[in-house]
Design a protein around this motif. Structure first.
Motif, short mmCIF file in Angstrom:
data_model
loop_
_atom_site.label_atom_id
_atom_site.label_comp_id
_atom_site.label_asym_id
_atom_site.label_seq_id
_atom_site.Cartn_x
_atom_site.Cartn_y
_atom_site.Cartn_z
N ALA A 168 0.82 -1.21 0.00
CA ALA A 168 0.00 0.00 0.00
C ALA A 168 0.85 1.26 0.00
O ALA A 168 1.90 1.33 0.64
CB ALA A 168 -0.93 0.02 1.20
N THR A 169 0.37 2.26 -0.74
CA THR A 169 0.82 3.64 -0.58
C THR A 169 -0.29 4.36 0.17
O THR A 169 -1.41 4.45 -0.32
CB THR A 169 1.06 4.31 -1.95
OG1 THR A 169 2.20 3.71 -2.58
CG2 THR A 169 1.33 5.80 -1.77
N LEU A 170 0.03 4.85 1.34
CA LEU A 170 -0.95 5.53 2.19
C LEU A 170 -0.89 7.03 1.93
O LEU A 170 0.13 7.66 2.18
CB LEU A 170 -0.67 5.24 3.66
CG LEU A 170 -1.43 6.05 4.70
CD1 LEU A 170 -2.93 5.91 4.54
CD2 LEU A 170 -1.00 5.65 6.11
N ASP A 171 -1.97 7.60 1.40
CA ASP A 171 -2.06 9.04 1.17
C ASP A 171 -2.92 9.63 2.29
O ASP A 171 -4.10 9.33 2.41
CB ASP A 171 -2.69 9.32 -0.19
CG ASP A 171 -2.60 10.80 -0.57
OD1 ASP A 171 -2.85 11.66 0.29
OD2 ASP A 171 -2.30 11.08 -1.74
N THR A 172 -2.30 10.51 3.09
CA THR A 172 -3.00 11.06 4.25
C THR A 172 -4.12 12.01 3.87
O THR A 172 -5.00 12.31 4.68
CB THR A 172 -2.03 11.81 5.18
OG1 THR A 172 -1.44 12.91 4.46
CG2 THR A 172 -0.93 10.88 5.69
N GLN B 224 -9.06 5.05 9.26
CA GLN B 224 -8.65 4.47 7.99
C GLN B 224 -7.12 4.41 7.86
O GLN B 224 -6.58 3.45 7.28
CB GLN B 224 -9.27 5.25 6.83
CG GLN B 224 -10.80 5.22 6.86
CD GLN B 224 -11.41 5.32 5.48
OE1 GLN B 224 -11.29 4.42 4.66
NE2 GLN B 224 -12.05 6.46 5.23
N TYR B 225 -6.41 5.38 8.44
CA TYR B 225 -4.95 5.28 8.48
C TYR B 225 -4.54 3.99 9.18
O TYR B 225 -3.61 3.30 8.74
CB TYR B 225 -4.33 6.46 9.23
CG TYR B 225 -4.54 7.84 8.66
CD1 TYR B 225 -4.82 8.04 7.31
CD2 TYR B 225 -4.45 8.96 9.49
CE1 TYR B 225 -5.01 9.32 6.80
CE2 TYR B 225 -4.63 10.24 8.99
CZ TYR B 225 -4.91 10.42 7.64
OH TYR B 225 -5.10 11.69 7.16
N PHE C 294 4.96 2.99 1.59
CA PHE C 294 5.24 4.37 1.23
C PHE C 294 4.10 5.23 1.76
O PHE C 294 2.95 4.78 1.77
CB PHE C 294 5.34 4.52 -0.30
CG PHE C 294 6.09 5.74 -0.76
CD1 PHE C 294 7.46 5.82 -0.64
CD2 PHE C 294 5.41 6.80 -1.36
CE1 PHE C 294 8.15 6.94 -1.09
CE2 PHE C 294 6.10 7.92 -1.81
CZ PHE C 294 7.47 7.99 -1.67
N VAL C 295 4.43 6.44 2.23
CA VAL C 295 3.41 7.33 2.79
C VAL C 295 3.54 8.69 2.12
O VAL C 295 4.63 9.28 2.07
CB VAL C 295 3.55 7.48 4.32
CG1 VAL C 295 2.59 8.55 4.85
CG2 VAL C 295 3.29 6.14 5.01
N ILE D 78 8.41 9.27 4.25
CA ILE D 78 7.25 10.16 4.28
C ILE D 78 7.48 11.16 3.16
O ILE D 78 8.46 11.92 3.17
CB ILE D 78 7.12 10.90 5.63
CG1 ILE D 78 7.18 9.93 6.82
CG2 ILE D 78 5.86 11.75 5.64
CD1 ILE D 78 6.03 8.95 6.87
N SER D 79 6.60 11.16 2.17
CA SER D 79 6.79 12.02 0.99
C SER D 79 5.76 13.15 0.99
O SER D 79 4.56 12.91 0.92
CB SER D 79 6.67 11.19 -0.28
OG SER D 79 6.87 12.00 -1.43
N LEU D 80 6.25 14.36 1.05
CA LEU D 80 5.37 15.54 1.06
C LEU D 80 4.66 15.72 -0.27
O LEU D 80 5.30 15.72 -1.33
CB LEU D 80 6.19 16.79 1.38
CG LEU D 80 5.46 18.14 1.17
CD1 LEU D 80 4.31 18.29 2.16
CD2 LEU D 80 6.44 19.30 1.28
N GLU D 81 3.34 15.88 -0.20
CA GLU D 81 2.55 16.32 -1.34
C GLU D 81 1.87 17.63 -0.93
O GLU D 81 0.79 17.62 -0.34
CB GLU D 81 1.51 15.28 -1.74
CG GLU D 81 2.06 14.10 -2.49
CD GLU D 81 0.98 13.26 -3.15
OE1 GLU D 81 1.27 12.64 -4.17
OE2 GLU D 81 -0.15 13.22 -2.62
#
Length: 311
Positions: free
Chosen positions: A226-230, A240-241, A250-251, A285-288
């Protein structure tokens, strides 16, 4: 862009022992907890944001990420101007010179099509992206389930909180079957290239954590996690997190300085970090950044927020 399969197979054969070994531990997490801070990356989307006034190149985004003090960069595929083998190696070199990891590759595809031909086009696109990630040394790519496509446009989809009508004559069960079958067809390439697919909670069939986990469990492969998009849970986000966290490799962490493009979520990153520490998540943790403020001021503030939470 398509790498020569002969070259990939040769490379894979030369490293067969390591590939077989890695397959069994591809997504294994450490058995003991650690206090090591998570490394913080930034998606090139944070600079680009589909805005006419910020269509920066991948290379420029890498330079800015280095100047800001990030540890890695996640590349947005649709932002790339050139996907030739030479261009991919230039991106890889640019990151290396800047002391940054290329840690993620975010692609767009959909498997929610009744027609097998359309699904196959998206399967091939996904395989092509796996091979691009392999060429750049990127260990994971974001993949989506896809959606029905019955919304007038993305703005309409967002106005309806990511919910849209099904295609006439079809059910969600049909869509789950299409998605599972399509992802299974991508897995041989993922394993051959050593690229873990991260299924994201990204609208459509994958709008809810339960649906994402259902697909991952049904396929049951270490090469699909899973890629978790906050920022993509609009209800009961922390619950859900927790559902997705054990599967996350990956987050993606959203921030909204200046107000969000489509909506603004209040996200308590201390609370998110606690959830991820609870499953001993060691990854990036990847900033979007998805706000209206200029990236020159918003991205440094976002980095500070994430550094403090995930220290």
């Amino acid at each position: 862009m398509k790498l020569h399969r002969r070259d990939l197979l040769t490379a894979a054969g030369a490293a067969s022992l390591s590939t077989l070994a890695s397959a069994s531990v591809a997504t294994a997490k450490p058995t003991t907890a650690t206090s090591r801070p998570n490394r913080i990356a930034v998606s090139t989307y944070s600079y680009w944001r589909y805005r006419d006034d910020s269509k920066l190149t991948i290379e420029k985004c890498i330079d800015l990420a280095s100047e800001a003090g990030f540890d890695g960069v996640e590349i947005l595929h649709v932002q790339m101007q050139d996907t030739s083998p030479a261009a991919l190696q230039k991106i890889k070199q640019r990151a290396f010179i800047n002391g940054l990891d290329l840690c993620g590759f975010s692609t767009h595809q959909s498997f929610v099509f009744p027609g097998a031909e359309q699904r196959q086009e998206n399967i091939q696109h996904t395989i092509d992206c796996i091979e691009m990630a392999y060429a750049m040394g990127i260990p994971t790519i974001r993949v989506n389930t896809g959606r029905w496509g019955t919304s007038k446009d993305f703005d309409t989809l967002m106005a309806n909180k990511g919910i849209e009508p099904r295609l006439d004559g079809y059910t969600d069960e049909d869509a789950f079957g299409w998605v599972i079958d399509s992802l299974e067809k991508c897995l041989p390439a993922a394993e051959r290239c050593g690229v873990t697919l991260g299924l994201e909670n990204h609208w459509g069939i994958g709008r809810n954590a339960d649906a994402v986990v259902r697909i991952i469990d049904a396929i049951d492969s270490p090469w699909l996690q899973a890629t978790l998009d906050t920022g993509n849970f609009l209800e009961n986000q922390y619950e859900q997190y927790k559902i997705m966290a054990p599967k996350a490799v990956f987050v993606q962490a959203k921030t909204y300085f200046g107000g969000g493009t489509w909506y603004t979520l209040e996200i308590d990153y201390d609370r998110v970090a606690k959830i991820l520490r609870g499953v001993n998540y060691q990854g990036y943790i990847s900033l979007e950044f998805e706000g209206q403020e200029a990236h020159e001021t918003a991205i440094p503030k976002s980095l500070e927020t994430l550094r403090q939470a995930f220290a």
